[in-house]
Design a protein around this motif. Structure first.
Motif, PDB file in Angstrom:
ATOM      1  N   LEU A  49      12.145 -17.601  -2.975  1.00  0.00           N
ATOM      2  CA  LEU A  49      12.206 -18.572  -2.683  1.00  0.00           C
ATOM      3  C   LEU A  49      13.142 -19.198  -2.043  1.00  0.00           C
ATOM      4  O   LEU A  49      12.530 -20.458  -1.310  1.00  0.00           O
ATOM      5  CB  LEU A  49      11.886 -19.116  -4.597  1.00  0.00           C
ATOM      6  CG  LEU A  49      10.579 -18.796  -5.732  1.00  0.00           C
ATOM      7  CD1 LEU A  49      11.416 -19.804  -7.446  1.00  0.00           C
ATOM      8  CD2 LEU A  49       9.741 -19.849  -4.421  1.00  0.00           C
ATOM      9  N   ASP A  50      14.074 -18.445  -2.342  1.00  0.00           N
ATOM     10  CA  ASP A  50      15.266 -19.390  -0.877  1.00  0.00           C
ATOM     11  C   ASP A  50      14.591 -18.905   0.073  1.00  0.00           C
ATOM     12  O   ASP A  50      14.448 -19.738   0.835  1.00  0.00           O
ATOM     13  CB  ASP A  50      16.336 -18.065  -1.330  1.00  0.00           C
ATOM     14  CG  ASP A  50      17.124 -18.803  -2.841  1.00  0.00           C
ATOM     15  OD1 ASP A  50      16.712 -19.515  -2.878  1.00  0.00           O
ATOM     16  OD2 ASP A  50      17.891 -18.137  -3.624  1.00  0.00           O
ATOM     17  N   LEU A  51      14.370 -17.133   0.744  1.00  0.00           N
ATOM     18  CA  LEU A  51      14.023 -16.535   1.537  1.00  0.00           C
ATOM     19  C   LEU A  51      12.907 -17.886   2.405  1.00  0.00           C
ATOM     20  O   LEU A  51      12.567 -18.254   3.207  1.00  0.00           O
ATOM     21  CB  LEU A  51      13.368 -15.549   1.985  1.00  0.00           C
ATOM     22  CG  LEU A  51      13.849 -14.427   1.940  1.00  0.00           C
ATOM     23  CD1 LEU A  51      13.779 -12.887   1.665  1.00  0.00           C
ATOM     24  CD2 LEU A  51      15.096 -13.939   2.918  1.00  0.00           C
ATOM     25  N   LEU A  52      11.616 -18.380   1.535  1.00  0.00           N
ATOM     26  CA  LEU A  52      10.446 -19.007   1.432  1.00  0.00           C
ATOM     27  C   LEU A  52      10.933 -20.608   2.101  1.00  0.00           C
ATOM     28  O   LEU A  52      10.862 -21.587   3.314  1.00  0.00           O
ATOM     29  CB  LEU A  52       9.623 -19.391   0.346  1.00  0.00           C
ATOM     30  CG  LEU A  52       8.963 -18.170   0.535  1.00  0.00           C
ATOM     31  CD1 LEU A  52       8.189 -18.227  -1.264  1.00  0.00           C
ATOM     32  CD2 LEU A  52       7.790 -17.688   1.223  1.00  0.00           C
ATOM     33  N   GLU A  53      12.452 -20.489   1.098  1.00  0.00           N
ATOM     34  CA  GLU A  53      12.906 -22.044   1.661  1.00  0.00           C
ATOM     35  C   GLU A  53      13.275 -22.638   3.052  1.00  0.00           C
ATOM     36  O   GLU A  53      13.199 -23.189   4.004  1.00  0.00           O
ATOM     37  CB  GLU A  53      14.024 -22.550   0.542  1.00  0.00           C
ATOM     38  CG  GLU A  53      12.907 -23.468  -0.770  1.00  0.00           C
ATOM     39  CD  GLU A  53      14.483 -23.758  -1.843  1.00  0.00           C
ATOM     40  OE1 GLU A  53      15.298 -24.027  -0.773  1.00  0.00           O
ATOM     41  OE2 GLU A  53      13.799 -23.410  -2.565  1.00  0.00           O
ATOM     42  N   LYS A  54      13.667 -21.172   3.067  1.00  0.00           N
ATOM     43  CA  LYS A  54      15.017 -21.224   4.883  1.00  0.00           C
ATOM     44  C   LYS A  54      13.529 -20.982   5.882  1.00  0.00           C
ATOM     45  O   LYS A  54      14.185 -21.526   7.032  1.00  0.00           O
ATOM     46  CB  LYS A  54      15.823 -19.664   4.599  1.00  0.00           C
ATOM     47  CG  LYS A  54      16.101 -19.936   4.221  1.00  0.00           C
ATOM     48  CD  LYS A  54      17.741 -18.608   4.406  1.00  0.00           C
ATOM     49  CE  LYS A  54      18.529 -18.211   3.061  1.00  0.00           C
ATOM     50  NZ  LYS A  54      19.109 -16.690   3.143  1.00  0.00           N
ATOM     51  N   LEU A  55      12.240 -19.490   5.692  1.00  0.00           N
ATOM     52  CA  LEU A  55      11.283 -20.092   6.572  1.00  0.00           C
ATOM     53  C   LEU A  55      10.793 -21.662   6.707  1.00  0.00           C
ATOM     54  O   LEU A  55      10.543 -21.636   7.843  1.00  0.00           O
ATOM     55  CB  LEU A  55      10.541 -19.135   6.540  1.00  0.00           C
ATOM     56  CG  LEU A  55       9.003 -19.179   6.605  1.00  0.00           C
ATOM     57  CD1 LEU A  55       9.362 -18.355   8.297  1.00  0.00           C
ATOM     58  CD2 LEU A  55       7.905 -18.363   6.271  1.00  0.00           C
ATOM     59  N   ASP A  56      10.731 -22.196   5.791  1.00  0.00           N
ATOM     60  CA  ASP A  56      10.261 -23.777   5.722  1.00  0.00           C
ATOM     61  C   ASP A  56      11.204 -24.660   6.761  1.00  0.00           C
ATOM     62  O   ASP A  56      10.955 -25.203   7.617  1.00  0.00           O
ATOM     63  CB  ASP A  56      10.498 -24.825   4.049  1.00  0.00           C
ATOM     64  CG  ASP A  56       8.991 -24.262   3.783  1.00  0.00           C
ATOM     65  OD1 ASP A  56       8.584 -23.640   4.207  1.00  0.00           O
ATOM     66  OD2 ASP A  56       8.945 -24.745   3.001  1.00  0.00           O
ATOM     67  N   HIS A  57      12.273 -24.296   6.503  1.00  0.00           N
ATOM     68  CA  HIS A  57      13.365 -25.304   7.195  1.00  0.00           C
ATOM     69  C   HIS A  57      13.654 -24.566   8.306  1.00  0.00           C
ATOM     70  O   HIS A  57      13.499 -25.915   9.342  1.00  0.00           O
ATOM     71  CB  HIS A  57      14.746 -24.608   6.569  1.00  0.00           C
ATOM     72  CG  HIS A  57      16.126 -25.469   7.102  1.00  0.00           C
ATOM     73  ND1 HIS A  57      16.254 -26.788   7.220  1.00  0.00           N
ATOM     74  CD2 HIS A  57      16.922 -25.085   7.800  1.00  0.00           C
ATOM     75  CE1 HIS A  57      17.361 -27.285   8.096  1.00  0.00           C
ATOM     76  NE2 HIS A  57      17.508 -26.439   8.811  1.00  0.00           N
ATOM     77  N   ALA A  58      13.458 -23.362   9.446  1.00  0.00           N
ATOM     78  CA  ALA A  58      13.110 -22.783  10.746  1.00  0.00           C
ATOM     79  C   ALA A  58      11.870 -23.814  11.097  1.00  0.00           C
ATOM     80  O   ALA A  58      12.131 -23.695  11.900  1.00  0.00           O
ATOM     81  CB  ALA A  58      13.185 -21.221  10.437  1.00  0.00           C
ATOM     82  N   GLU A  59      11.439 -23.200  10.748  1.00  0.00           N
ATOM     83  CA  GLU A  59       9.497 -23.969  10.895  1.00  0.00           C
ATOM     84  C   GLU A  59       9.956 -25.406  11.262  1.00  0.00           C
ATOM     85  O   GLU A  59       9.337 -26.140  12.248  1.00  0.00           O
ATOM     86  CB  GLU A  59       8.146 -24.174  10.519  1.00  0.00           C
ATOM     87  CG  GLU A  59       7.942 -21.959   9.595  1.00  0.00           C
ATOM     88  CD  GLU A  59       7.163 -21.505   8.854  1.00  0.00           C
ATOM     89  OE1 GLU A  59       6.749 -22.802   8.433  1.00  0.00           O
ATOM     90  OE2 GLU A  59       6.080 -20.664   8.620  1.00  0.00           O
ATOM     91  N   MET A  60      10.491 -25.973   9.996  1.00  0.00           N
ATOM     92  CA  MET A  60      10.852 -27.687  10.235  1.00  0.00           C
ATOM     93  C   MET A  60      11.721 -27.645  12.121  1.00  0.00           C
ATOM     94  O   MET A  60      11.782 -27.909  12.966  1.00  0.00           O
ATOM     95  CB  MET A  60      11.238 -28.251   9.499  1.00  0.00           C
ATOM     96  CG  MET A  60      10.067 -28.510   7.837  1.00  0.00           C
ATOM     97  SD  MET A  60      10.294 -28.957   6.998  1.00  0.00           S
ATOM     98  CE  MET A  60      12.448 -29.466   7.586  1.00  0.00           C
ATOM     99  N   MET A  61      12.124 -27.576  12.133  1.00  0.00           N
ATOM    100  CA  MET A  61      13.666 -26.827  13.523  1.00  0.00           C
ATOM    101  C   MET A  61      12.707 -26.811  14.274  1.00  0.00           C
ATOM    102  O   MET A  61      12.939 -27.192  15.611  1.00  0.00           O
ATOM    103  CB  MET A  61      14.763 -26.329  13.007  1.00  0.00           C
ATOM    104  CG  MET A  61      16.014 -26.625  11.459  1.00  0.00           C
ATOM    105  SD  MET A  61      16.016 -29.024  11.828  1.00  0.00           S
ATOM    106  CE  MET A  61      17.400 -27.790  12.625  1.00  0.00           C
ATOM    107  N   ALA A  62      12.160 -26.556  14.231  1.00  0.00           N
ATOM    108  CA  ALA A  62      10.717 -25.750  15.575  1.00  0.00           C
ATOM    109  C   ALA A  62      10.246 -25.989  16.483  1.00  0.00           C
ATOM    110  O   ALA A  62      10.044 -26.503  17.192  1.00  0.00           O
ATOM    111  CB  ALA A  62      10.760 -23.260  14.836  1.00  0.00           C
TER     112      ALA A  62
END
Length: 68
Positions: A49-62
């Motif tokens: 779940l933590d990794l998925l949150e980090k991925l969501d955040h990285a995608e939003m930043m990109a």
């Protein structure tokens, strides 16, 4: 339904079940369905779940950088 017809129908059902039990493909299918159901009921580990949150955040930043 007469008793003989009912008995014959019941016997055919039992024969089908017996052949299903002896069929290796059916046994594999039963075991796979059981395994899938057990895995489906397991909770998602917190680290995923933590990794998925980090991925969501990285995608939003990109996507925000691309929009600039």
């Amino acid at each position: 339904m007469t008793t003989r017809k009912k008995d014959a129908a019941d016997q055919r059902k039992l024969e089908l079940r017996a052949s299903d039990i002896l069929d290796p493909n059916n046994q594999i299918g039963v075991k796979l369905r059981s395994l899938y159901a057990a895995a489906q009921d397991e909770a998602i580990p917190d680290r995923f779940l933590d990794l998925l949150e980090k991925l969501d955040h990285a995608e939003m930043m990109a996507s925000a950088k691309m929009a600039e």
